[in-house]
Design a protein around this motif. Sequence first.
Motif, PDB file in Angstrom:
ATOM      1  N   ILE A  27       2.354   8.133   2.846  1.00  0.00           N
ATOM      2  CA  ILE A  27       1.910   9.410   2.639  1.00  0.00           C
ATOM      3  C   ILE A  27       3.198  10.292   3.368  1.00  0.00           C
ATOM      4  O   ILE A  27       3.742   9.640   4.574  1.00  0.00           O
ATOM      5  N   TYR A  75       0.994  -1.311  -0.133  1.00  0.00           N
ATOM      6  CA  TYR A  75       0.129   0.001  -0.093  1.00  0.00           C
ATOM      7  C   TYR A  75       1.021   1.380  -0.065  1.00  0.00           C
ATOM      8  O   TYR A  75       1.985   1.192   0.760  1.00  0.00           O
ATOM      9  N   ARG A  93      -3.649  -1.604   4.665  1.00  0.00           N
ATOM     10  CA  ARG A  93      -4.625  -0.712   4.020  1.00  0.00           C
ATOM     11  C   ARG A  93      -4.037   0.546   3.487  1.00  0.00           C
ATOM     12  O   ARG A  93      -2.682   0.854   4.111  1.00  0.00           O
ATOM     13  N   THR A  94      -4.589   1.283   2.768  1.00  0.00           N
ATOM     14  CA  THR A  94      -4.210   2.395   2.275  1.00  0.00           C
ATOM     15  C   THR A  94      -4.578   3.685   3.256  1.00  0.00           C
ATOM     16  O   THR A  94      -5.919   3.604   3.619  1.00  0.00           O
ATOM     17  N   LEU A  95      -3.656   4.605   3.949  1.00  0.00           N
ATOM     18  CA  LEU A  95      -4.144   5.473   4.617  1.00  0.00           C
ATOM     19  C   LEU A  95      -4.801   6.509   3.934  1.00  0.00           C
ATOM     20  O   LEU A  95      -4.700   6.705   2.858  1.00  0.00           O
ATOM     21  N   THR A  96      -5.845   7.181   4.678  1.00  0.00           N
ATOM     22  CA  THR A  96      -6.582   8.204   4.063  1.00  0.00           C
ATOM     23  C   THR A  96      -5.904   9.682   4.692  1.00  0.00           C
ATOM     24  O   THR A  96      -5.005   9.512   5.660  1.00  0.00           O
ATOM     25  N   MET A  97      -5.884  10.544   3.980  1.00  0.00           N
ATOM     26  CA  MET A  97      -5.257  12.137   4.431  1.00  0.00           C
ATOM     27  C   MET A  97      -5.796  12.419   5.775  1.00  0.00           C
ATOM     28  O   MET A  97      -5.173  12.894   6.634  1.00  0.00           O
ATOM     29  N   ALA A  98      -7.138  11.891   5.990  1.00  0.00           N
ATOM     30  CA  ALA A  98      -7.488  12.368   7.472  1.00  0.00           C
ATOM     31  C   ALA A  98      -6.835  11.498   8.527  1.00  0.00           C
ATOM     32  O   ALA A  98      -6.518  12.140   9.572  1.00  0.00           O
ATOM     33  N   GLU A  99      -6.465  10.127   8.225  1.00  0.00           N
ATOM     34  CA  GLU A  99      -5.749   9.552   9.216  1.00  0.00           C
ATOM     35  C   GLU A  99      -4.421  10.247   9.519  1.00  0.00           C
ATOM     36  O   GLU A  99      -3.946  10.480  10.465  1.00  0.00           O
TER      37      GLU A  99
END
Length: 754
Positions: A672, A669, A726-732
Motif C-alpha cells: 500500500i 502480498y 498477509r495483505t494489509l487492510t486500509m485500516a491498518e
Amino acid sequence: MKLSLNWLKQYIDLPEDPTALARLITMHIAEVERVTVLGQGLNQVVVGEVLSARDHPNANNLHIGMFDVGETEPRQIIFGGKAVLKPGDKLPIALPGAQVHGLTISERTLRGEVSRGMCCLNSELGILDQAERVEFLPTSVKNGTLIRVALQLDDVVIEIDNKTLTHRADLFSHVQFARELSVVLRRPLRLPALLEYEGATIKPLQVTIADASLCQRYCAAVLEVKLGPSPDWLQRCLQAVGVRPINVIVDITNYVMLDIGGPLHAFDYAKLSGQTITVRSAKAGETITTLDQKQRQLTSAMLVIADATNPVAVAGIMGGQATEVTDTTTTIMLEAALFDPISVRLTSRQLGLRSEASTRFEKAVGYTTVLDGFWRAIGLLHELAGAKIVSPLFDLPGSEFVHRQIDLKHSLLERMLGITVPAPDIERILTGLGFALQPTTTGYTVTVPLWRTDITAEHDIVEEVARMYGYDAFPLQPLQGVLQLPIIEPTLLLGQRLIHWLVASGAKEVMHYSFYSDAAAQARGLDPATHHTIVNPMNPNQHCLRQTLLVNLWQTAQMNQRQQAGSFVLAEYGHVYLPSSEQAQVGGLVVDSVNHFRRAKGLVEWLLHKLNVVARQQSTAQGIDYYIDHDMVAQVTAVETDMTYVVFHLATLASRWHSNTQYQAIPQYPNITLDISLQVPTTVSWAQLKQAIVEVGRPLVQSVELFDLYNNEIFGIRFVLQAPDRTLTMAEAEMVRSAIIDQLVKQFQVTHRY
C-alpha cells in the motif's frame, strides 16, 4: 660516469671486444648504460695537405684549393672564408661518401667549379674543442691518413649508469675501475706512480680548519706555474669523457679527479687576501659569486673555504670567480680535501648547484684518496706546467680516520651464498680489491681500505666475494620454502573496494603525494602549524603532511576546471596524518554546477548500502555526518558553490561492514502506497524525518521517498507499507500513517497539511 678504454689501458690490459668488456662490468661491477666508439663516423675523413689556394672566380666568399689526400692526383675542393688556408697546411678533408653533420658529402659544382670533397671544421666533425675552426695537423702526418688515426680518436667510451654507483664514490675514477677489472679479468694492475715532494718557505700560507666535523682532511700547497694549453694526450683524455679542456692547470685538476677520484681545486694565489685559508661555516649574510658567474646567498649551515676577508669557494661544490685561475695566473694554491658528505649534499640542494666534485663528495670520498690525488696533481703540474712548490706543504687532519676491521666467518659466507667459495678465490678477490686479510679459526679478520667507505659490515664483504666470484658461477637450484600469504590490512581491502565501486560509477581515481604547501592548507581553512612537517621535502614549498585528502583533490579539481572539464567526480584512497594519529581514508570530490551535493550524498548512501551498513544521519552546517552508534563512518561536506567533498573513515567502517548479501523472497502480498504533505520547520532536515518514519513504521514501512519539495518547507512524502505474511487492510495502513504523523508533529512540530 664515463670510462675511456684508452685511459684504462694505462693501468690494465683489456680484452679487444668492448661489448664483452661491458658485459663483464655489468655482471661484476656496475650497470653499463651504453658503449660509444669514438671516431666511428670518420672513416671517410682523411688528412689533406694544401698544395695551392686561390679565390673563386664567381663567388666573393669562396676559395678553390688543390689538396693532396694521399691519392695519385690532387683533389680540387672549394672552401669558405672560415678556413684561412695556405700551402703546406694539413687539415681534415671529408671525401665523397663521408657523413658530416648528418649529410653525405658528394662531388658538387659550385658556381661553375667542381668540388670533390669538403674542408672540415672541428664543430662539423664533432671532435676536439668543437670550435668553428680548422684543426691543423703536424707536417709529419702522412697525407691520406684517416683523421681518427691521426688524432688518436680510436677510443671506446663506456658509460656507467650513475644510479648503480650511488654508494661507490671510489668508482667515479679510472684507477679504481681498473682495480676492479684486474680482479674480474685476473690481470695485473699498474697503479700510477705517486711521488712525494718537499715544501718551501718562499711564499707564505696559513691554513686552518675551524670546523673539523665538516672537514676531515685538508691538503694545500702554493706552486709557481707556467700557464698554457694542455698537451694533446691530456686533452684527448678529457674530451673522450665529455670534459672541455681549458688550460693546463684546470685540466690537470679535472684529470686527477677523473683518474684518482679525489676532487681538487686551484686558486689564484695572488687573489687570496692575506695568504690565509680557513675552512669554516659561512657567516650570516655572506655571498659568493661562483665560477658559473652566479651570486649565491650563503647560510651558517654551509661550509666554505675563506681567505682573510671573504669566502672563496663553496666547500666540495664549486670555487669562486674572484680567485679563478686565468691567463695571467703565475702562482696557484692547490687544494685537496675531504668534506662531510651530508654537509655537501645539503648545501648543494639548498643552492641548487651540482658539480662533478659534489657528486663525489656527497658519496663519501676515501681518506687516502685525498693525499693520493694531491701528489698525483703536483707531479703532473711539475711535468706539464713547470710547477715549483714555494710554500710549506699542509696535510691537516680534521678528524682521525682508522681502518675498519670486520670479522668474516666462512659459515656466514656459505649460508648467505648457498655455495662454498674456495679459500684461494676469497683471498684473491679481497686482496685484489685492496682488503687486508688475517686468517682466524672461523674465517678472516678483514681490514677495509680507506677508499671503500661503503663497506661497514660482514654482509658487505660477502657481497664483494659474490659479485667478483661471478653470479653466473652460482648453480641453478629450484626454490624451496613455504610461501605465506601476506597480511593485508582490512582498511586497505575496504579502501580498494570503495575505489573500485566509485570508478565503476564513473569517478576518476587520482593519486597524490602525501603532502601539500602551507598556502594550500590555509586556502582550505587548515592551520599549517598543526601539521607534521617533512624535514627534507622534494619541493621546499610542500612540507606539510596532509591532514585531509580534500586539499589535493581540490587543487586537482581546480586545474581540471581551468581546462573546461565540466562535471566530474574524483576519488582517492590514502592516509592522512593527524596530530595524534595516522588514518586510512577514501575521499571523493563531486564537481557539478547544479547537483553536486545531492550527487555526493547519493554516492555515500549507495556505497554504505553496498557495504550492508545502516548509518544514522546527522546534519551539520556544511553537510551531513553518518554514524554507526557513536562512531563517524562518513561525511558529506559542501566546500564550494559547485563542489562537495565526501570522505569514508575506513578504520571505523572496517569492522562494521560485511559482504554477505542476504536475499529475501519476492513478496507474495500486495503493498500500500500512502502520501502525506507536511509543513516542516527549516531547522529540521529530511534525514531526520526519514529516520523517524522508518522507526515508527517498522516493520511495515518498506521504503520512504521525498517526492516533492516546495520552498524548502512543504514536504511531499511517499512511503510504502507491506506485510510479509498477509495483505494489509486500509485500516491498518491508516493506523500506521496516523502514528507516523503524530510522532512527527510531536518530535519536530510539523504541520500536517493532508
